[in-house]
Design an enzyme around this catalytic site. Structure first.
Site, PDB file in Angstrom:
ATOM      1  N   GLY A  73       0.947  -1.275   0.147  1.00  0.00           N
ATOM      2  CA  GLY A  73       0.115  -0.122  -0.012  1.00  0.00           C
ATOM      3  C   GLY A  73       0.953   1.151   0.034  1.00  0.00           C
ATOM      4  O   GLY A  73       2.092   1.607   0.548  1.00  0.00           O
ATOM      5  N   GLY A  93       2.801   3.326   1.041  1.00  0.00           N
ATOM      6  CA  GLY A  93       3.346   3.643   2.967  1.00  0.00           C
ATOM      7  C   GLY A  93       3.628   5.206   3.283  1.00  0.00           C
ATOM      8  O   GLY A  93       4.301   5.455   4.518  1.00  0.00           O
ATOM      9  N   ARG A  94       4.189   5.669   2.486  1.00  0.00           N
ATOM     10  CA  ARG A  94       4.860   6.849   2.319  1.00  0.00           C
ATOM     11  C   ARG A  94       4.124   7.976   1.099  1.00  0.00           C
ATOM     12  O   ARG A  94       4.614   8.980   1.251  1.00  0.00           O
ATOM     13  CB  ARG A  94       5.824   6.940   2.528  1.00  0.00           C
ATOM     14  N   LYS A 121       4.621  12.568  -2.406  1.00  0.00           N
ATOM     15  CA  LYS A 121       5.418  10.742  -1.521  1.00  0.00           C
ATOM     16  C   LYS A 121       6.161  11.812  -0.932  1.00  0.00           C
ATOM     17  O   LYS A 121       7.014  12.819  -1.263  1.00  0.00           O
ATOM     18  CB  LYS A 121       5.592  10.150  -3.269  1.00  0.00           C
ATOM     19  N   GLY A 166       7.356   6.506   6.658  1.00  0.00           N
ATOM     20  CA  GLY A 166       6.533   7.664   5.791  1.00  0.00           C
ATOM     21  C   GLY A 166       7.165   8.472   4.705  1.00  0.00           C
ATOM     22  O   GLY A 166       6.121   9.470   3.724  1.00  0.00           O
ATOM     23  N   ARG A 207      -2.060   0.364  -9.600  1.00  0.00           N
ATOM     24  CA  ARG A 207      -0.608  -0.951 -10.143  1.00  0.00           C
ATOM     25  C   ARG A 207      -1.241  -1.940  -9.966  1.00  0.00           C
ATOM     26  O   ARG A 207      -2.146  -2.563  -9.845  1.00  0.00           O
ATOM     27  CB  ARG A 207       0.219  -0.500  -9.212  1.00  0.00           C
ATOM     28  N   ASP A 235       4.072  -4.412  -7.850  1.00  0.00           N
ATOM     29  CA  ASP A 235       3.628  -3.148  -6.965  1.00  0.00           C
ATOM     30  C   ASP A 235       3.986  -2.132  -7.918  1.00  0.00           C
ATOM     31  O   ASP A 235       3.478  -0.624  -7.216  1.00  0.00           O
ATOM     32  CB  ASP A 235       3.697  -2.702  -5.334  1.00  0.00           C
ATOM     33  N   ASN A 236       5.473  -1.928  -8.326  1.00  0.00           N
ATOM     34  CA  ASN A 236       5.794  -0.789  -8.921  1.00  0.00           C
ATOM     35  C   ASN A 236       5.600  -0.298 -10.301  1.00  0.00           C
ATOM     36  O   ASN A 236       5.741  -0.146 -11.263  1.00  0.00           O
ATOM     37  CB  ASN A 236       7.316  -0.501  -9.069  1.00  0.00           C
ATOM     38  N   ASP A 278       7.242   4.980 -10.189  1.00  0.00           N
ATOM     39  CA  ASP A 278       8.171   4.679  -9.017  1.00  0.00           C
ATOM     40  C   ASP A 278       9.995   5.257  -9.326  1.00  0.00           C
ATOM     41  O   ASP A 278      10.455   3.574  -9.564  1.00  0.00           O
ATOM     42  CB  ASP A 278       7.798   3.407  -8.446  1.00  0.00           C
TER      43      ASP A 278
END
Length: 496
Positions: A98, A100-101, A120, A133, A190, A263-264, A273
């Site tokens: 998820g 995260g930051r 980000k 984060g 994603r 996830d990227n 990313d």
């Protein structure tokens, strides 16, 4: 007496915010505000993107804009949230991940169409796991410049509007300072979003997500006659083909992503990313740009196969909707034809070949073998070859090779292949295909070093170059030269 509660100021950008992703419901995200940073300041502004979005640069870069795009103030109409997804990292199922930051501020209607704005480095979220984060100045500048470099090269990508910094300390291998990069894209969804709901057998949410993406970005899949009219198989095929075309462009320009986890991977076929990325210096097909990638899973020459592996994972996630394993496999099959076709087309353009003839593949493979054998600088070779076809002496190209007789033999074969009647057209094609400037690691490192001293002039200068990488910019010729010896010792990793 009533207690007075301070509320954060609101910035009005004059945009409508439909926030369609937020309409999917709470299973897809957690609503929360960014965590403020003390005394933020502007590091870099992408004025070109601001203009494309219809935003006043003076407002975005002014005190209110810096506060809002650091997460210290509220954007009027925004609906901040962090989305949940899962994924495979370095080939291993990592489970729930998820944002995260990252905080998605929302989707806005801009002069460039509907675009999502994301911060980000804006603080911890429920998906931060053990992370803080935050993002650091170093990585934020790299993403800011890297995403615009890819856009300047004509490669599908997310983009970055601005970078803000703060002197707040962030611990990585050493103590660094915090930064926030404002990313912009039609969507940040994603492959991992689909994997998340499929792995949890939340098939209603999986269908809802797929329908949302199809209706918004792939509406033609609704009327397809392919795959017996199976909308979700057609969707998988379209994503496969977009991904194939994107990775072919990566390979053509010598771009290494460095961390191609599922996830990227963007569901829209965008480069997303920018962590340990790199443009090749010396041509080494097995180059590993990510210092954390000890097994070399994401080496330059493995990127095409990894992309297919990731698409296979996406296909598995969509299988409950497709309903037929054979259909899912058939939907993935187009990757195997689109990628080599797109890559060959990209390489023909780099050679200025205006049509497709027998023997072109051997000509392409031949020069790549020569480049690899002598570890010739990838960008400089292609630019010098372009200048040679435009009329400059061949010596500038020959001087790049140790095996000059082998290169001379290839050059003769290549010269015979070029159509002499159309050589000006070939040279023009090459000069707008083979960039003079790419964002080399050492250039980014020098800009970062100055930025740490609060001097952002080199960030601004590099941004201008990578936004127009095919132009000559004679005042900056040194930035198109060979990298210094110390550049080989720069280590980039997943730490940011």
């Amino acid at each position: 007496m009533d207690q007075v509660v301070d509320t954060p100021p609101r910035l009005e950008l004059g945009l409508a915010w439909p926030n369609s992703f937020a309409g999917l419901g709470p299973a897809f995200y957690t609503e929360l505000a960014p965590t403020p940073l003390p005394s933020p300041y502007l590091v870099g502004l992408n004025q070109r993107l601001a203009a494309e979005l219809g935003l006043a640069a003076s407002l975005v870069a002014g005190p209110e804009g810096v506060e809002a795009f650091t997460g210290n103030a509220t954007l009027s109409g925004a609906r901040p949230l962090a989305s949940v997804y899962s994924g495979h990292q370095f080939g291993v199922w990592a489970g729930q991940l998820g944002d995260g930051r990252a905080i998605l501020l929302g989707e806005a209607q801009t002069a460039a169409g509907a675009q999502e704005f994301q911060l980000k480095g804006s603080g911890r979220t429920p998906y931060s796991r053990m992370g803080d984060g935050r993002a650091v100045l170093r990585s934020s500048i790299r993403e800011f410049l890297g995403s615009e470099a890819m856009f300047g090269l004509g490669i599908p990508t997310t983009r970055a509007l601005m970078v803000t910094g703060s002197d707040a300390p962030v611990r990585r291998e050493e103590i660094e300072t915090a930064a926030v990069v404002t990313r912009v894209a039609p969507s940040f969804i994603r492959f991992g979003h689909f994997e998340h709901f499929s792995a949890r057998e939340q098939y209603d949410e999986l269908r809802k997500l797929a329908d949302y993406v199809i209706d918004k970005f792939y509406p033609e899949c609704r009327s397809t006659q392919a795959f017996a009219g199976n909308t979700y198989a057609a969707f998988l095929e379209q994503v496969s083909e977009r991904t194939a075309a994107m990775v072919a462009q990566w390979q053509g320009v010598g771009f290494c992503h460095g961390v191609m986890n599922t996830d990227n991977m963007s569901i829209l076929g965008l480069t997303i990313d920018y962590g340990p990325f790199q443009f090749l210096d010396a041509f080494d097909p097995g180059h590993i740009c990510n210092h954390s990638d000890e097994q070399g899973r994401y080496a330059y020459n493995k990127q095409p196969n990894v992309a297919y592996w990731n698409l296979f994972c996406l296909g598995q996630a969509l299988l409950p909707l497709i309903g037929d394993q054979e259909l899912a496999l058939a939907a993935l099959e187009s990757y195997k034809t689109v990628f080599p076709s797109e890559l060959e087309a990209a390489m023909r353009a780099k050679l200025g070949l205006l049509d497709n003839q027998p023997g072109d593949r051997e000509l392409i493979e031949g020069v790549l073998k020569l480049l690899a054998k002598d570890r010739v600088d990838y960008t400089i070779f292609w630019r010098r070859l372009s200048r040679h076809v435009a009329g400059e002496p061949a010596e500038t190209v020959r001087d790049l090779f140790l095996q000059r007789e082998a290169f001379d033999a290839w050059l003769l074969q290549y010269s015979e292949r070029l159509d002499k009647a159309e050589v000006e057209e070939s040279a023009s094609l090459m000069l707008r295909t083979n960039p003079k400037y790419v964002l080399r690691n050492h250039l980014g490192e020098l800009a970062i070093r100055q930025a740490k001293l609060k001097d952002y002039s080199e960030v601004e200068a590099l941004l201008a170059l990578v936004q127009a990488p095919y132009e000559e910019h004679p005042a900056h010729d040194q930035k198109a030269g060979f990298p210094p010896d110390w550049a080989t010792h720069i280590e980039i990793s997943c730490s940011s």
